[in-house]
Scaffold this motif. Structure first.
Motif, PDB file in Angstrom:
ATOM      1  N   GLY A  67      56.191  10.387  45.423  1.00  0.00           N
ATOM      2  CA  GLY A  67      57.003   9.032  44.918  1.00  0.00           C
ATOM      3  C   GLY A  67      56.320   8.025  43.955  1.00  0.00           C
ATOM      4  N   SER A 111      62.046  13.461  55.179  1.00  0.00           N
ATOM      5  CA  SER A 111      61.750  13.836  53.820  1.00  0.00           C
ATOM      6  C   SER A 111      63.003  14.324  53.169  1.00  0.00           C
ATOM      7  CB  SER A 111      60.514  15.006  53.841  1.00  0.00           C
ATOM      8  OG  SER A 111      59.494  14.543  54.317  1.00  0.00           O
ATOM      9  N   LEU A 168      59.949  11.333  41.172  1.00  0.00           N
ATOM     10  CA  LEU A 168      59.542  12.252  42.009  1.00  0.00           C
ATOM     11  C   LEU A 168      58.704  13.500  41.464  1.00  0.00           C
ATOM     12  CD1 LEU A 168      62.959  12.904  44.335  1.00  0.00           C
ATOM     13  CD2 LEU A 168      61.129  11.148  44.448  1.00  0.00           C
ATOM     14  N   VAL A 187      53.776   6.889  47.077  1.00  0.00           N
ATOM     15  CA  VAL A 187      54.128   7.327  48.447  1.00  0.00           C
ATOM     16  C   VAL A 187      53.832   8.884  48.506  1.00  0.00           C
ATOM     17  CG1 VAL A 187      55.274   5.351  49.277  1.00  0.00           C
ATOM     18  CG2 VAL A 187      56.644   7.045  48.272  1.00  0.00           C
ATOM     19  N   SER A 211      55.568  12.541  50.642  1.00  0.00           N
ATOM     20  CA  SER A 211      56.498  12.634  51.788  1.00  0.00           C
ATOM     21  C   SER A 211      55.580  13.444  52.769  1.00  0.00           C
ATOM     22  CB  SER A 211      57.533  13.637  51.256  1.00  0.00           C
ATOM     23  OG  SER A 211      56.908  14.663  50.773  1.00  0.00           O
ATOM     24  N   ILE A 251      64.704   8.903  50.265  1.00  0.00           N
ATOM     25  CA  ILE A 251      63.789   7.794  49.566  1.00  0.00           C
ATOM     26  C   ILE A 251      64.422   6.596  49.549  1.00  0.00           C
ATOM     27  CG2 ILE A 251      63.909   8.358  47.387  1.00  0.00           C
ATOM     28  CD1 ILE A 251      60.758   8.050  47.163  1.00  0.00           C
ATOM     29  N   CYS A 285      58.564   1.747  47.265  1.00  0.00           N
ATOM     30  CA  CYS A 285      59.268   2.754  47.566  1.00  0.00           C
ATOM     31  C   CYS A 285      58.884   3.443  49.117  1.00  0.00           C
ATOM     32  CB  CYS A 285      59.624   3.928  46.725  1.00  0.00           C
ATOM     33  SG  CYS A 285      58.021   4.519  46.009  1.00  0.00           S
ATOM     34  N   CYS A 286      59.585   4.144  49.714  1.00  0.00           N
ATOM     35  CA  CYS A 286      59.126   4.881  50.858  1.00  0.00           C
ATOM     36  C   CYS A 286      59.919   6.072  51.237  1.00  0.00           C
ATOM     37  CB  CYS A 286      59.387   3.860  51.986  1.00  0.00           C
ATOM     38  SG  CYS A 286      58.588   4.367  53.607  1.00  0.00           S
ATOM     39  N   PHE A 287      59.336   7.122  51.526  1.00  0.00           N
ATOM     40  CA  PHE A 287      60.150   8.485  51.910  1.00  0.00           C
ATOM     41  C   PHE A 287      60.512   8.152  53.581  1.00  0.00           C
ATOM     42  CE2 PHE A 287      57.461  10.449  48.830  1.00  0.00           C
ATOM     43  CZ  PHE A 287      58.637  11.033  48.016  1.00  0.00           C
ATOM     44  N   ASN A 288      61.725   8.669  53.893  1.00  0.00           N
ATOM     45  CA  ASN A 288      62.130   8.768  55.300  1.00  0.00           C
ATOM     46  C   ASN A 288      61.144   9.804  55.978  1.00  0.00           C
ATOM     47  OD1 ASN A 288      63.456  11.017  54.759  1.00  0.00           O
ATOM     48  ND2 ASN A 288      65.328  10.549  55.801  1.00  0.00           N
ATOM     49  N   SER A 303      64.201   2.845  47.687  1.00  0.00           N
ATOM     50  CA  SER A 303      63.336   2.073  46.584  1.00  0.00           C
ATOM     51  C   SER A 303      64.069   0.667  46.661  1.00  0.00           C
ATOM     52  CB  SER A 303      63.635   2.927  45.443  1.00  0.00           C
ATOM     53  OG  SER A 303      64.859   2.984  44.902  1.00  0.00           O
ATOM     54  N   LEU A 313      67.302  13.305  48.348  1.00  0.00           N
ATOM     55  CA  LEU A 313      66.274  13.671  47.561  1.00  0.00           C
ATOM     56  C   LEU A 313      66.674  15.106  46.970  1.00  0.00           C
ATOM     57  CD1 LEU A 313      63.030  12.915  49.580  1.00  0.00           C
ATOM     58  CD2 LEU A 313      63.812  12.163  47.454  1.00  0.00           C
TER      59      LEU A 313
END
Length: 363
Positions: free
Chosen positions: A131, A169, A141, A122, A124, A172, A163-166, A174, A186
């Motif tokens: 990520g 940024s 990261l 992913v 950011s 994250i 996983c995913c960033f908000n 997972s 982060l």
């Protein structure tokens, strides 16, 4: 189920569970798809130059590269669209220039890289981090500018699948094959909160537009919505009476809907506030692998995904019509992504030569 050619046990090799998680949060099963009654509520952002309401997509091959030594499990365009990053069971991440579709650099080719296959990558939204989630039970990261791993996040007890960033940024999320979801700061690399989201493997995680909530999907056939600050369970969507595996779920660009992909060869668009299916997208084949579906809104409004019959499928978001089905020439496509600004779709292949392809529409 593992491949003889790959160490990864994640995105490429999901098998049906023997039983689902019966202890779902109290929720009403979703109603049957309704193609007409919710049209007034069904509003998506209009793409630039979308006057031609009934035009069809015309995607063709722009370029291809044999990018990895094993299955391509995930790929994503950067937030600004300048590069594409791909992740593979060969433990590496590779960056590709979108304009020339040429190789830029490899992340993870050194001792700081993952020790097992990578399941998801992913980017950011601020463009500063990449990520990666791996079968080695870690989340890493990366700084794409310095070609280095800046943090390794270790807390999971099982293979990290997604996983995913908000959007801000600064977090994250997972999720792993034991159903656990972790939120990480982060700035410090420390875990903030964790929840056992599902009783079966968790297959995807995605934040909404403002980061206040996130959703998870699972082998148990459920999609669950969580409050980010408290990890309070807000809602459970039961995708079907038979509870097929949900391989992927994501929010729509306007944050009002959820798109799910399940092992019954169906993508569904939900009005999640009403727990109601608005559209069903069929015509592809999906019974074995976790395919991700995407929204394309750069020219026309499409739903895009790969298919286990070695094709790339594009549907009209509004009408559910399969408007283009492209032969991928032997590529079993399990991962796709749509460029944020241009009419370009990227695909990655499960099979040799593990090709990465870019498809472009002239519209």
């Amino acid at each position: 189920m593992m491949s003889a050619e790959s160490e990864t046990y994640g995105a490429s090799y999901c098998v049906l569970p023997e039983s689902g998680d019966a202890a779902a949060s109290a929720s009403t099963p979703a109603a049957a798809a309704d193609q007409g009654n919710d049209d007034n509520a069904f509003k998506m952002p209009k793409p630039p130059g979308s006057a031609a309401k009934h035009k069809q997509p015309s995607y063709g091959l722009k370029g291809e590269v044999p990018g990895h030594k094993s299955s391509v499990a995930s790929l994503k365009f950067s937030a600004n669209g300048d590069y594409l990053v791909s992740a593979s069971a060969d433990r590496s991440l590779k960056l590709w220039d979108v304009r020339s579709f040429q190789y830029m650099q490899t992340l993870g080719g050194t001792s700081e890289g993952h020790t097992n296959g990578i399941n998801e990558v992913v980017c950011s939204l601020d463009g500063k981090l990449i990520g990666s989630a791996s079968d080695d039970k870690t989340l890493k990261l990366w700084d794409p500018n310095s070609n280095s791993c800046v943090k390794t996040l270790q807390e999971h007890e099982s293979n990290v699948f997604c996983c995913c960033f908000n959007p801000q940024s600064n977090l994250i999320a997972s999720a792993s094959l034991d159903g656990a979801v972790h939120l990480w700061d982060l700035r410090t690399g420390r875990p903030l909160k964790a929840v056992r989201a599902h009783g079966d493997p968790t297959t995807s995680v995605d934040f909404n537009r403002n980061g206040s909530h996130f959703i998870t999907s699972s082998h148990d056939g459920f999609v669950r919505m969580w409050e980010t600050g408290t990890l309070h369970l807000v809602k459970t969507l039961i995708t079907d009476d038979d509870n097929p595996v949900v391989g992927h779920a994501k929010y729509s660009p306007n944050g009002k809907y959820i798109l799910t992909s399940s092992f019954d060869s169906t993508h569904k668009l939900w009005n999640y506030e009403k727990s109601k299916v608005l559209r069903r997208y069929t015509g592809h084949h999906n019974e074995s692998y976790c395919l991700n579906a995407n929204f394309s809104v750069t020219s026309g409004m499409w739903i895009v995904s790969g298919s286990e019959d070695q094709s790339l499928c594009i549907w009209s978001l509004q009408t559910s019509e399969l408007v283009q089905k492209i032969d991928t020439n032997g590529d079993l496509v399990i991962c796709t992504d749509c460029h944020p600004k241009e009419n370009i779709i990227a695909t990655g292949s499960l099979l040799k030569p593990f090709t990465i392809k870019a498809w472009k529409s002239c519209d």
